[in-house]
Design an enzyme around this catalytic site. Structure first.
Site, PDB file in Angstrom:
ATOM      1  N   CYS A   4       3.606 -12.796  20.455  1.00  0.00           N
ATOM      2  CA  CYS A   4       3.925 -11.540  21.142  1.00  0.00           C
ATOM      3  C   CYS A   4       4.832 -10.674  20.270  1.00  0.00           C
ATOM      4  O   CYS A   4       5.919 -11.106  19.858  1.00  0.00           O
ATOM      5  CB  CYS A   4       4.602 -11.843  22.470  1.00  0.00           C
ATOM      6  SG  CYS A   4       5.257 -10.389  23.274  1.00  0.00           S
ATOM      7  N   CYS A   7       8.311 -10.174  21.779  1.00  0.00           N
ATOM      8  CA  CYS A   7       9.158 -11.360  21.634  1.00  0.00           C
ATOM      9  C   CYS A   7       9.693 -11.441  20.206  1.00  0.00           C
ATOM     10  O   CYS A   7      10.860 -11.798  19.992  1.00  0.00           O
ATOM     11  CB  CYS A   7       8.382 -12.622  21.998  1.00  0.00           C
ATOM     12  SG  CYS A   7       8.192 -12.883  23.784  1.00  0.00           S
ATOM     13  N   HIS A  46       9.520 -13.154  28.616  1.00  0.00           N
ATOM     14  CA  HIS A  46       8.115 -12.792  28.416  1.00  0.00           C
ATOM     15  C   HIS A  46       7.302 -12.988  29.698  1.00  0.00           C
ATOM     16  O   HIS A  46       7.167 -14.098  30.190  1.00  0.00           O
ATOM     17  CB  HIS A  46       7.492 -13.641  27.303  1.00  0.00           C
ATOM     18  CG  HIS A  46       6.044 -13.311  27.073  1.00  0.00           C
ATOM     19  ND1 HIS A  46       5.622 -12.448  26.089  1.00  0.00           N
ATOM     20  CD2 HIS A  46       4.922 -13.698  27.741  1.00  0.00           C
ATOM     21  CE1 HIS A  46       4.311 -12.335  26.148  1.00  0.00           C
ATOM     22  NE2 HIS A  46       3.857 -13.083  27.146  1.00  0.00           N
ATOM     23  N   HIS A  99       7.108  -3.954  29.764  1.00  0.00           N
ATOM     24  CA  HIS A  99       8.055  -3.023  29.163  1.00  0.00           C
ATOM     25  C   HIS A  99       8.008  -1.713  29.913  1.00  0.00           C
ATOM     26  O   HIS A  99       6.981  -1.348  30.485  1.00  0.00           O
ATOM     27  CB  HIS A  99       7.747  -2.811  27.679  1.00  0.00           C
ATOM     28  CG  HIS A  99       6.325  -2.437  27.405  1.00  0.00           C
ATOM     29  ND1 HIS A  99       5.309  -3.373  27.420  1.00  0.00           N
ATOM     30  CD2 HIS A  99       5.741  -1.248  27.153  1.00  0.00           C
ATOM     31  CE1 HIS A  99       4.160  -2.771  27.167  1.00  0.00           C
ATOM     32  NE2 HIS A  99       4.385  -1.476  27.008  1.00  0.00           N
ATOM     33  N   HIS A 101       8.374   2.281  29.600  1.00  0.00           N
ATOM     34  CA  HIS A 101       8.452   3.465  28.742  1.00  0.00           C
ATOM     35  C   HIS A 101       9.425   4.462  29.366  1.00  0.00           C
ATOM     36  O   HIS A 101       9.362   4.733  30.570  1.00  0.00           O
ATOM     37  CB  HIS A 101       7.087   4.154  28.651  1.00  0.00           C
ATOM     38  CG  HIS A 101       6.032   3.365  27.963  1.00  0.00           C
ATOM     39  ND1 HIS A 101       5.727   3.522  26.625  1.00  0.00           N
ATOM     40  CD2 HIS A 101       5.187   2.415  28.425  1.00  0.00           C
ATOM     41  CE1 HIS A 101       4.739   2.703  26.300  1.00  0.00           C
ATOM     42  NE2 HIS A 101       4.388   2.021  27.370  1.00  0.00           N
TER      43      HIS A 101
HETATM   44  P1  5GP Z   1       1.621  -0.153  26.290  1.00  0.00           P
HETATM   45  O1  5GP Z   1       0.384   0.565  25.876  1.00  0.00           O
HETATM   46  O2  5GP Z   1       1.428  -1.663  26.228  1.00  0.00           O
HETATM   47  O3  5GP Z   1       2.172   0.309  27.607  1.00  0.00           O
HETATM   48  O4  5GP Z   1       2.729   0.255  25.253  1.00  0.00           O
HETATM   49  C1  5GP Z   1       2.999  -0.428  24.079  1.00  0.00           C
HETATM   50  C2  5GP Z   1       3.864   0.489  23.243  1.00  0.00           C
HETATM   51  O5  5GP Z   1       4.435  -0.278  22.225  1.00  0.00           O
HETATM   52  C3  5GP Z   1       3.089   1.626  22.583  1.00  0.00           C
HETATM   53  O6  5GP Z   1       3.633   2.883  23.004  1.00  0.00           O
HETATM   54  C4  5GP Z   1       3.293   1.383  21.088  1.00  0.00           C
HETATM   55  O7  5GP Z   1       3.496   2.573  20.367  1.00  0.00           O
HETATM   56  C5  5GP Z   1       4.530   0.502  21.055  1.00  0.00           C
HETATM   57  N1  5GP Z   1       4.564  -0.438  19.959  1.00  0.00           N
HETATM   58  C6  5GP Z   1       3.557  -1.260  19.548  1.00  0.00           C
HETATM   59  N2  5GP Z   1       3.976  -2.016  18.511  1.00  0.00           N
HETATM   60  C7  5GP Z   1       5.288  -1.665  18.278  1.00  0.00           C
HETATM   61  C8  5GP Z   1       6.249  -2.096  17.324  1.00  0.00           C
HETATM   62  O8  5GP Z   1       6.013  -2.964  16.470  1.00  0.00           O
HETATM   63  N3  5GP Z   1       7.473  -1.517  17.377  1.00  0.00           N
HETATM   64  C9  5GP Z   1       7.792  -0.554  18.314  1.00  0.00           C
HETATM   65  N4  5GP Z   1       9.018  -0.046  18.279  1.00  0.00           N
HETATM   66  N5  5GP Z   1       6.892  -0.127  19.226  1.00  0.00           N
HETATM   67  C10 5GP Z   1       5.655  -0.666  19.200  1.00  0.00           C
HETATM   68 ZN    ZN Z   2       6.659 -11.437  24.696  1.00  0.00          ZN
END
Ligand code: 5GP
Ligand code: ZN
Length: 117
Positions: A4, A7, A46, A99, A101
């Site tokens: 992950c 994680c 997690h 998570h 946003h």
């Molecule tokens: P989801 O689409 O799962 O709601 O959001 C995942 C978010 O994680 C996306 O907005 C993406 O830009 C962000 N993200 C993915 N990989 C990384 C990373 O390695 N570092 C950071 N800071 N954000 C990440």
């Molecule tokens: Zn995780």
């Protein structure tokens, strides 16, 4: 979870721009910001879905939300912010670790993330 990405960020194995950390969560900058300010508040435990939460997880998430509200002005979100939690495929959840946003730092459009026709 071994594979992950969040994680790994929490453990410091992958670098991130970290704004806050306590025993329950971290707050980092999203690597692909969709607003002038775009943070991810990531509970350290997690799990992927709200539906997986124990009573204790839910209580901890409530604490995280209170902390987010307390920190918002210092994150440049004093004029308001949008909270998005993507859950599952239709929401296009890309990282399987719950998570939150946090988007702001500017006047946002009426839609959060885009809707494809
Ligand atoms: P989801 O689409 O799962 O709601 O959001 C995942 C978010 O994680 C996306 O907005 C993406 O830009 C962000 N993200 C993915 N990989 C990384 C990373 O390695 N570092 C950071 N800071 N954000 C990440
Ligand atoms: Zn995780």
């Amino acid at each position: 979870m071994d594979n992950c990405i969040f994680c790994k960020i929490i453990k410091g194995e992958i670098p991130s721009k970290k704004f806050y950390e306590d025993d329950l969560m971290i707050i980092i900058a999203d690597v692909n910001p969709r607003a002038k300010k775009h943070y991810l508040a990531i509970p350290k435990k997690h799990y992927k879905y709200f539906s997986e939460m124990t009573v204790g997880d839910a209580a901890n998430l409530a604490k995280c939300i209170s902390k987010i509200a307390e920190l918002a002005p210092s994150l440049g979100l004093e004029n308001g912010y949008r909270v998005i939690v993507n859950q599952g495929d239709d929401a296009v959840q890309t990282v399987p670790h719950l998570h939150i946003h946090l988007l702001g730092g500017q006047k946002l459009g009426i839609g959060g993330f885009t809707v494809d026709e």
